[in-house]
Every structure is written in structure tokens, then in C-alpha cells.
Design an enzyme around this catalytic site. Structure first.
Site, PDB file in Angstrom:
ATOM      1  N   HIS A  25       0.906  -1.165   0.000  1.00  0.00           N
ATOM      2  CA  HIS A  25       0.000   0.000   0.000  1.00  0.00           C
ATOM      3  C   HIS A  25       0.940   1.210   0.000  1.00  0.00           C
ATOM      4  O   HIS A  25       1.772   1.333   0.912  1.00  0.00           O
ATOM      5  CB  HIS A  25      -0.880  -0.037   1.259  1.00  0.00           C
ATOM      6  CG  HIS A  25      -1.847   1.124   1.388  1.00  0.00           C
ATOM      7  ND1 HIS A  25      -3.220   0.929   1.549  1.00  0.00           N
ATOM      8  CD2 HIS A  25      -1.653   2.454   1.411  1.00  0.00           C
ATOM      9  CE1 HIS A  25      -3.812   2.112   1.668  1.00  0.00           C
ATOM     10  NE2 HIS A  25      -2.883   3.059   1.592  1.00  0.00           N
TER      11      HIS A  25
ATOM     12  N   HIS B 107       3.267   4.105   0.477  1.00  0.00           N
ATOM     13  CA  HIS B 107       3.595   4.860   1.695  1.00  0.00           C
ATOM     14  C   HIS B 107       4.928   5.551   1.496  1.00  0.00           C
ATOM     15  O   HIS B 107       5.802   5.070   0.779  1.00  0.00           O
ATOM     16  CB  HIS B 107       3.644   3.949   2.930  1.00  0.00           C
ATOM     17  CG  HIS B 107       4.493   2.732   2.779  1.00  0.00           C
ATOM     18  ND1 HIS B 107       4.072   1.619   2.093  1.00  0.00           N
ATOM     19  CD2 HIS B 107       5.740   2.450   3.218  1.00  0.00           C
ATOM     20  CE1 HIS B 107       5.022   0.696   2.123  1.00  0.00           C
ATOM     21  NE2 HIS B 107       6.066   1.180   2.794  1.00  0.00           N
TER      22      HIS B 107
END
Ligand code: AMP
Length: 115
Positions: free
Chosen positions: A99, A101
């Protein structure tokens, strides 16, 4: 939200995090295994798997994250001393959470080399 995504679950409040900043679009929280005296992760709440998935359709959130990084750095107490921003993308970069980041690292002198 992707049910099996760790950072989606943190963004949704299903899992705890040590928050530095949050608004409707992004969340900044302390890394659980800090690699510098200050180590904050900034994520978009909407799922994007990695930097490799950034396109003209979703790049607005990346700009938004960078617009907010000075404020996040200020909240983390490292705006004046300086910091490094890193996003690991894919296997060779050792991305462990799929995800998007951005690591914000600071709070002390960092290594000169990054790899
Ligand atoms: P990367 O290896 O670039 O994908 O970065 C993932 C980061 O997430 C690592 O620095 C981990 O220490 C951090 N991390 C993993 N799980 C958590 C969690 N539950 N809360 C905070 N940070 C986490």
C-alpha cells in the site's frame, strides 16, 4: 478499501496506529520498527499498491501528501533539522507492505548513502 491490506485497515481505524496527522485523505503514523530516531509513514487512505501504480488518475493524492509533508515534519519535530523521504517500490526495493507509503526519516544525522 482492500480487506486484506494492513495499511487500509490502519487507515480505516480497524487496527491501531500512533498517529502524527490525519485528515479525510491521508494518515501519518509512527513506524512500528523505526529506522531513525523519528520515523513516520504517510499513506493515502485510498488503496494504491505502490509508486508503480501512480498515474494521471490518482497522482493528485501524491501531490496532496507532499503538500502536507512539511506540516507532518513540523508535527514530528524535524522540520528545521531536515529529513529524508523514501518510498520503496516492489521486490528489489524490499517493499514489504503493498500500500503506497512514504517514509519520513529524521531526528538525527542519516547515512550519506541510501543503498
Ligand atoms: P516498506 O518495507 O517500505 O514496505 O515499509 C513498510 C513499513 O511498515 C516498515 O518500515 C514497517 O516497520 C512498517 N510497519 C509494518 N506494520 C506496521 C504497523 N502495524 N504500524 C506501523 N508501521 C508498520
Amino acid at each position: 478499501m482492500q480487506e486484506n491490506c494492513l495499511f487500509c485497515r490502519i487507515a480505516a481505524g480497524e487496527l491501531p496506529s500512533n498517529k502524527v496527522y490525519e485528515d479525510e485523505k491521508i494518515l501519518a503514523f509512527r513506524d512500528i520498527q523505526p529506522q531513525a530516531p523519528v520515523h513516520v509513514l504517510v499513506i493515502p487512505k485510498a488503496h494504491i499498491a505502490s509508486a508503480n501504480e501512480i498515474s494521471h488518475i490518482n497522482s493528485g493524492i501524491v501531490a496532496y501528501i507532499f503538500e502536507n509533508i512539511p506540516k507532518i515534519a513540523r508535527l514530528a519535530g524535524i522540520a528545521e533539522s531536515g529529513y529524508r523521504i523514501i518510498s520503496n517500490c516492489g521486490e528489489d526495493a524490499c517493499q514489504s507492505v503493498p500500500h503506497l507509503h512514504f517514509h519520513i526519516l529524521g531526528g538525527g544525522k542519516l547515512a550519506e548513502k541510501m543503498a
